[in-house]
Design a protein around this motif. Structure first.
Motif, PDB file in Angstrom:
ATOM      1  N   LYS A  93       0.815  -1.124  -0.089  1.00  9.46           N
ATOM      2  CA  LYS A  93       0.009  -0.114  -0.018  1.00  9.46           C
ATOM      3  C   LYS A  93       0.816   1.288  -0.142  1.00  9.46           C
ATOM      4  O   LYS A  93       0.489   2.093  -0.777  1.00  9.46           O
ATOM      5  N   ASP A  94       1.878   1.252   0.851  1.00  8.85           N
ATOM      6  CA  ASP A  94       2.976   2.389   0.826  1.00  8.85           C
ATOM      7  C   ASP A  94       3.511   2.463  -0.476  1.00  8.85           C
ATOM      8  O   ASP A  94       3.911   3.721  -0.795  1.00  8.85           O
ATOM      9  N   LEU A  95       3.900   1.430  -1.153  1.00  8.21           N
ATOM     10  CA  LEU A  95       4.753   1.438  -2.028  1.00  8.21           C
ATOM     11  C   LEU A  95       4.040   1.907  -3.292  1.00  8.21           C
ATOM     12  O   LEU A  95       4.541   2.630  -4.247  1.00  8.21           O
ATOM     13  N   CYS A  96       2.831   1.445  -3.546  1.00  3.92           N
ATOM     14  CA  CYS A  96       2.004   1.800  -4.772  1.00  3.92           C
ATOM     15  C   CYS A  96       0.640   2.329  -4.262  1.00  3.92           C
ATOM     16  O   CYS A  96      -0.380   1.759  -4.444  1.00  3.92           O
ATOM     17  N   PRO A  97       0.673   3.693  -3.787  1.00  2.00           N
ATOM     18  CA  PRO A  97      -0.555   4.336  -3.263  1.00  2.00           C
ATOM     19  C   PRO A  97      -1.616   4.255  -4.205  1.00  2.00           C
ATOM     20  O   PRO A  97      -2.716   4.606  -3.959  1.00  2.00           O
ATOM     21  N   TRP A  98      -1.204   4.280  -5.368  1.00  2.00           N
ATOM     22  CA  TRP A  98      -2.159   4.547  -6.611  1.00  2.00           C
ATOM     23  C   TRP A  98      -3.121   2.981  -6.695  1.00  2.00           C
ATOM     24  O   TRP A  98      -4.200   3.141  -7.368  1.00  2.00           O
ATOM     25  N   SER A  99      -2.780   1.865  -6.251  1.00  2.00           N
ATOM     26  CA  SER A  99      -3.229   0.573  -6.160  1.00  2.00           C
ATOM     27  C   SER A  99      -4.517   0.455  -5.674  1.00  2.00           C
ATOM     28  O   SER A  99      -4.681   1.097  -4.304  1.00  2.00           O
ATOM     29  N   THR A 100      -5.470  -0.015  -6.197  1.00  2.00           N
ATOM     30  CA  THR A 100      -7.013  -0.359  -5.210  1.00  2.00           C
ATOM     31  C   THR A 100      -6.526  -1.453  -4.377  1.00  2.00           C
ATOM     32  O   THR A 100      -7.286  -1.715  -3.534  1.00  2.00           O
ATOM     33  N   CYS A 101      -5.567  -2.324  -4.597  1.00  2.00           N
ATOM     34  CA  CYS A 101      -5.471  -3.374  -3.669  1.00  2.00           C
ATOM     35  C   CYS A 101      -4.073  -4.087  -4.424  1.00  2.00           C
ATOM     36  O   CYS A 101      -3.627  -3.840  -5.476  1.00  2.00           O
ATOM     37  N   TYR A 102      -3.349  -4.788  -3.646  1.00  2.00           N
ATOM     38  CA  TYR A 102      -2.233  -5.561  -3.824  1.00  2.00           C
ATOM     39  C   TYR A 102      -2.042  -6.059  -5.369  1.00  2.00           C
ATOM     40  O   TYR A 102      -1.397  -5.978  -6.289  1.00  2.00           O
ATOM     41  N   GLY A 103      -3.194  -6.974  -5.535  1.00  2.00           N
ATOM     42  CA  GLY A 103      -3.250  -7.652  -6.940  1.00  2.00           C
ATOM     43  C   GLY A 103      -3.502  -6.628  -8.098  1.00  2.00           C
ATOM     44  O   GLY A 103      -2.953  -6.871  -9.054  1.00  2.00           O
ATOM     45  N   ASP A 104      -3.970  -5.623  -7.750  1.00  2.00           N
ATOM     46  CA  ASP A 104      -4.104  -4.290  -8.757  1.00  2.00           C
ATOM     47  C   ASP A 104      -3.130  -4.004  -9.449  1.00  2.00           C
ATOM     48  O   ASP A 104      -2.771  -3.613 -10.620  1.00  2.00           O
ATOM     49  N   VAL A 105      -1.731  -4.223  -8.477  1.00  2.00           N
ATOM     50  CA  VAL A 105      -0.509  -3.759  -8.970  1.00  2.00           C
ATOM     51  C   VAL A 105      -0.245  -4.626 -10.033  1.00  2.00           C
ATOM     52  O   VAL A 105       0.392  -4.033 -11.218  1.00  2.00           O
ATOM     53  N   TYR A 106      -0.177  -5.656  -9.868  1.00  2.00           N
ATOM     54  CA  TYR A 106       0.278  -6.965 -11.026  1.00  2.00           C
ATOM     55  C   TYR A 106      -0.717  -6.640 -12.252  1.00  2.00           C
ATOM     56  O   TYR A 106      -0.557  -6.671 -13.489  1.00  2.00           O
ATOM     57  N   ARG A 107      -2.086  -6.275 -12.046  1.00  2.00           N
ATOM     58  CA  ARG A 107      -3.030  -5.998 -13.271  1.00  2.00           C
ATOM     59  C   ARG A 107      -2.769  -4.971 -13.909  1.00  2.00           C
ATOM     60  O   ARG A 107      -2.662  -5.069 -15.144  1.00  2.00           O
ATOM     61  N   HIS A 108      -2.465  -3.948 -13.077  1.00  2.00           N
ATOM     62  CA  HIS A 108      -2.117  -2.634 -13.841  1.00  2.00           C
ATOM     63  C   HIS A 108      -0.901  -2.893 -14.881  1.00  2.00           C
ATOM     64  O   HIS A 108      -1.062  -2.092 -15.893  1.00  2.00           O
ATOM     65  N   PHE A 109       0.193  -3.705 -14.467  1.00  2.00           N
ATOM     66  CA  PHE A 109       1.185  -3.788 -15.479  1.00  2.00           C
ATOM     67  C   PHE A 109       1.058  -4.922 -16.472  1.00  2.00           C
ATOM     68  O   PHE A 109       2.134  -5.335 -17.042  1.00  2.00           O
ATOM     69  N   GLY A 110      -0.274  -5.461 -16.619  1.00  2.00           N
ATOM     70  CA  GLY A 110      -0.490  -6.425 -17.289  1.00  2.00           C
ATOM     71  C   GLY A 110       0.237  -8.125 -16.927  1.00  2.00           C
ATOM     72  O   GLY A 110       0.558  -8.857 -17.849  1.00  2.00           O
ATOM     73  N   LEU A 111       0.257  -8.229 -15.615  1.00  2.00           N
ATOM     74  CA  LEU A 111       0.762  -9.545 -15.175  1.00  2.00           C
ATOM     75  C   LEU A 111      -0.148 -10.048 -14.315  1.00  2.00           C
ATOM     76  O   LEU A 111       0.079 -10.954 -13.523  1.00  2.00           O
ATOM     77  N   PHE A 112      -1.359 -10.005 -14.813  1.00  2.00           N
ATOM     78  CA  PHE A 112      -2.243 -10.886 -13.787  1.00  2.00           C
ATOM     79  C   PHE A 112      -3.412 -11.684 -14.661  1.00  2.00           C
ATOM     80  O   PHE A 112      -4.314 -12.192 -14.161  1.00  2.00           O
ATOM     81  N   GLY A 113      -2.664 -12.219 -15.670  1.00  2.00           N
ATOM     82  CA  GLY A 113      -3.362 -12.922 -16.668  1.00  2.00           C
ATOM     83  C   GLY A 113      -4.426 -12.165 -17.377  1.00  2.00           C
ATOM     84  O   GLY A 113      -4.935 -10.954 -17.190  1.00  2.00           O
ATOM     85  N   THR A 114      -5.079 -12.818 -18.455  1.00  2.00           N
ATOM     86  CA  THR A 114      -6.192 -12.435 -19.055  1.00  2.00           C
ATOM     87  C   THR A 114      -7.459 -12.911 -18.896  1.00  2.00           C
ATOM     88  O   THR A 114      -7.484 -14.102 -18.339  1.00  2.00           O
ATOM     89  N   PRO A 115      -8.676 -12.358 -18.973  1.00  2.00           N
ATOM     90  CA  PRO A 115      -9.830 -13.050 -18.442  1.00  2.00           C
ATOM     91  C   PRO A 115     -10.115 -14.310 -19.121  1.00  2.00           C
ATOM     92  O   PRO A 115      -9.844 -14.607 -20.297  1.00  2.00           O
ATOM     93  N   GLU A 116     -10.652 -15.359 -18.480  1.00  2.00           N
ATOM     94  CA  GLU A 116     -10.895 -16.552 -18.965  1.00  2.00           C
ATOM     95  C   GLU A 116     -12.215 -16.841 -19.733  1.00  2.00           C
ATOM     96  O   GLU A 116     -13.098 -16.005 -19.329  1.00  2.00           O
ATOM     97  N   LYS A 117     -12.141 -17.411 -20.732  1.00  2.00           N
ATOM     98  CA  LYS A 117     -13.470 -17.821 -21.218  1.00  2.00           C
ATOM     99  C   LYS A 117     -14.177 -18.899 -20.831  1.00  2.00           C
ATOM    100  O   LYS A 117     -15.509 -18.750 -20.411  1.00  2.00           O
TER     101      LYS A 117
END
Lengths: 465, 465
Positions: free
Chosen positions: A245-269
């Motif tokens: 939270k301190d390092l990435c105050p712009w993120s909505t949650c920890y996982g959002d950091v990975y998502r933000h940079f395209g590292l959280f996978g793509t939605p599954e069909k």
């Protein structure tokens, strides 16, 4: 083991005879006494009560009264931590990393040390119940390539990651700048390209605290360019979450950091569904083709732990088809807590199991299953009685299909699944009366290390031993 | 194993050479590389860096690079539940007893079944890390005597109890009346009198819910008459505690019921204290004589679990010198909870460890130590951060001296202790660099079943293997 026939069989086409158990769904275990499990060209054709006419010429390997189950898939472990597992179990995550883990991983800059230690790891993994694994190496490119070489020799299927880290760690283990880390990653990808049949690279930012925004951004670009899967850690420990939270105050949650940079996978069909027909002399079930080969799994990500994921993070994981690697022993050893696995299953998230060597001391996926059940009971008792404990059937599903589906059609004996199998000898677990096959399997989960014996192992139809 | 000298040694006088670890106090572990552990007439003379002049003629058994530690004392397990361990792990205590345990124990009325099952148990216990154990049998006198016969043959030191139960259980396992139960108990005591050297009876009311006031009263009289130790269960599960409140509304707490009938032990005069001197070529320490032989331990009681003991119950246990058998795996498997062991240690209560077969699936006291550490971390995280997790040193102390002191001067290598020892081969736990002896022991605790090997075992100076 009695080879009844050697006619007309390729190396990867044969029949195993024995007491066969595999998951038909999360809750349902198929148990067939003295059944026939047919493998053709490395792919399961199903389980039969009698050998169907078209397979009569295949070699039958008779494992007598042993138990035959699908291979185990370990979704999270650190190869360089293997040789110090079971020591230094007195600290929480962040102090444990600083005090024990980072100094140990530093040693892998030395090629001799890396060769010695990784050879032990690869040999022991080969002899374990694990057929497929997703593995962290260190930041060091030569060491990581050597690990991949050794794993390739085992015949197991593995995804291996050179670790990225450029901040918040001792100088000796930092790649210093995002550029240097990214350059090393490209070098590693070039050098590993076309080198392996059973081993493939996976992008591996250690976790947000040790990866700058620039580094994560660059890895997101590499992900797009190379189409690689990705692994990291997520919401393991409360202090870690605060730090993010301190390092990435712009993120909505920890996982959002990975998502933000395209590292959280793509939605599954599609989500994995298994038919559950069972009739004698027919394949016990057939299933539609949803094969995802290793190369097609490129948009997938694995997040280890998720002990304290928020509602928002859980939604993000669901949307992106993230695989959760539940690591019960590690979460206990490092006093992190207990992940709400029942909740994740209720929401149909992708969940597999991880030993997390060396946060977890044991390399055994049987132990990992037993631990998953045990901690879920303690969580039910101590934290939240609305979430029922896991059953043995569910833990077995998580270790086989749950984690296996990350690799494609893996983790079952249904028709069309890649042929990963284990042969278990439970004859040292003596009983005064005959147990049912299901009881024998449950007992094997709890007592594998104490008195079980793994006597056969197959991966993709290839006999490992 | 290299026998350097065979001169002048009786069967129970010899020297073991190897890497020696034992507890000097709850927090302090003595670790002596390549030390000499001297046994004379079954009693430890201490650990030495060089062989003292007076022992020069004793046979030296050289265990090379192996680790030598005191034997493990299992304060609570059920022999008749051994052959179904690891199955039926899906229920809480009271339902588990009804559904799985009582029907299994009924089978021990059949002599053939009892012989077959108890033979497996005794053989596996002999080969385990346990040197002394306190064991529940069933209500059946012939079966219990057969179990004692088999245990006697192993050479281990054991206390075995014919179980008493006359209410709140299926007819097939009830002794029906207090009189019948007491009569059977007297018969068992008569028939076992003078029959064993290593095995002795211990009074064993199952737990308050299955024992009428009349039965407990009668057992209290037998206790006085025969001077026997006693074991039972206490405050394991919340529903059980409520039930006891209903059954004995006159009691101030669950433990008060046992106390009321004279089955809670008598107040202790001395607590165990160990001096901690260490000098080369001198005994590493000597300790004042506080030997309590088996026959002198008659006022002692063991209470298994104590997960939810109230302040009042804790005070009663302290006053009466009750031994708490902490059974971490069982308390997890049956979703009972986690006992506040740190609190009990802070208050200087007597605490040992128990595998509680088959609430616990594992017979291994190494696993029991690891589990005790692990659950204490989860308790710290999830329940009460004022109670620090147990350390590896503390768990080791509990398994050796903690439980051993119930048997007398047992559980250490200090001068004057009965000579119980284990020899551990950890060569399969490979490392890329040399570990300290303390690290090797810690790792063995976590990995004993996975890759350890028990290669030597001594009880009271007698070599078991």
């Amino acid at each position: 083991m009695n080879k009844q026939s050697l006619k007309q069989s390729s190396e990867q086409s044969f029949i195993l005879k024995g007491n066969i158990c595999y998951s038909k769904s999360r809750e349902e275990l198929a148990c067939i006494e003295q059944g026939f499990l047919v493998c053709v060209d490395g792919v399961s054709q199903g389980v039969f009560r009698f050998i169907p006419e078209e397979y009569k010429e295949l070699e039958v390997i008779d494992y007598g009264d042993s138990i035959i189950i699908p291979g185990m898939n370990d979704l999270h472990l650190h190869a360089p931590q293997y040789t110090f597992r079971g020591t230094g179990m007195d600290l929480e995550l962040l102090d444990w990393l600083e005090t024990y883990t980072f100094p140990e991983e530093r040693k892998y800059e030395n090629a001799d040390y890396a060769k010695r230690a990784y050879s032990f790891f690869a040999e022991d993994l080969k002899n374990s119940a694990t057929t497929r694994a997703v593995i962290f190496a260190t930041i060091h490119v030569p060491g990581t390539l050597f690990l991949m070489d050794k794993l390739e020799e085992t015949g197991l299927k593995t995804l291996v990651g050179k670790v990225n880290m450029d901040r918040n760690c001792a100088d000796f283990l930092s790649e210093q700048t995002a550029e240097a880390s990214l350059e090393a990653t490209r070098l590693w990808l070039e050098q590993s390209a076309g080198r392996y049949r059973h081993t493939a690279p996976i992008l591996t930012p250690r976790f947000v605290p040790t990866c700058s925004d620039d580094l994560l951004k660059g890895l997101g670009q590499i992900q797009k360019e190379f189409g690689l899967p990705m692994q990291s850690h997520l919401s393991e420990n409360l202090s870690e979450i605060e730090w993010v939270k301190d390092l990435c105050p712009w993120s909505t949650c920890y996982g959002d950091v990975y998502r933000h940079f395209g590292l959280f996978g793509t939605p599954e069909k599609d989500s994995l569904s298994l038919p559950s027909s069972l009739s004698s002399s027919e394949p016990l079930s057939s299933s539609e083709s949803l094969s995802l080969s290793l190369s097609e799994s490129n948009a997938k990500s694995i997040m280890a732990h998720c002990v304290y994921s928020s509602e928002e993070e859980i939604d993000l994981m669901k949307q992106h088809g993230v695989y959760i690697a539940h690591c019960p022993q590690s979460n206990s050893n490092l006093a992190s807590g207990i992940a709400p696995v029942r909740d994740y299953l209720n929401r149909n998230l992708n969940v597999g199991l991880g030993t997390d060597i060396a946060g977890g001391a044991s390399l055994s996926m049987f132990r990992c299953m037993a631990d998953a059940i045990t901690v879920s009971k303690l969580r039910w008792r101590l934290v939240d009685q609305s979430l029922k404990p896991l059953t043995a059937e569910e833990a077995f599903y998580l270790a086989t299909i749950g984690g296996g589906s990350f690799f494609g059609k893996v983790g079952s004996f249904e028709n069309g699944y890649e042929f990963d199998a284990l042969v278990l000898d439970d004859s040292r677990m003596r009983t005064a009366e005959k147990l049912s096959l299901k009881e024998r399997l449950e007992r094997y989960i709890y007592l594998a290390e104490e008195s079980g014996k793994l006597i056969g192992k197959y991966v993709g139809g290839k006999q490992i031993f």
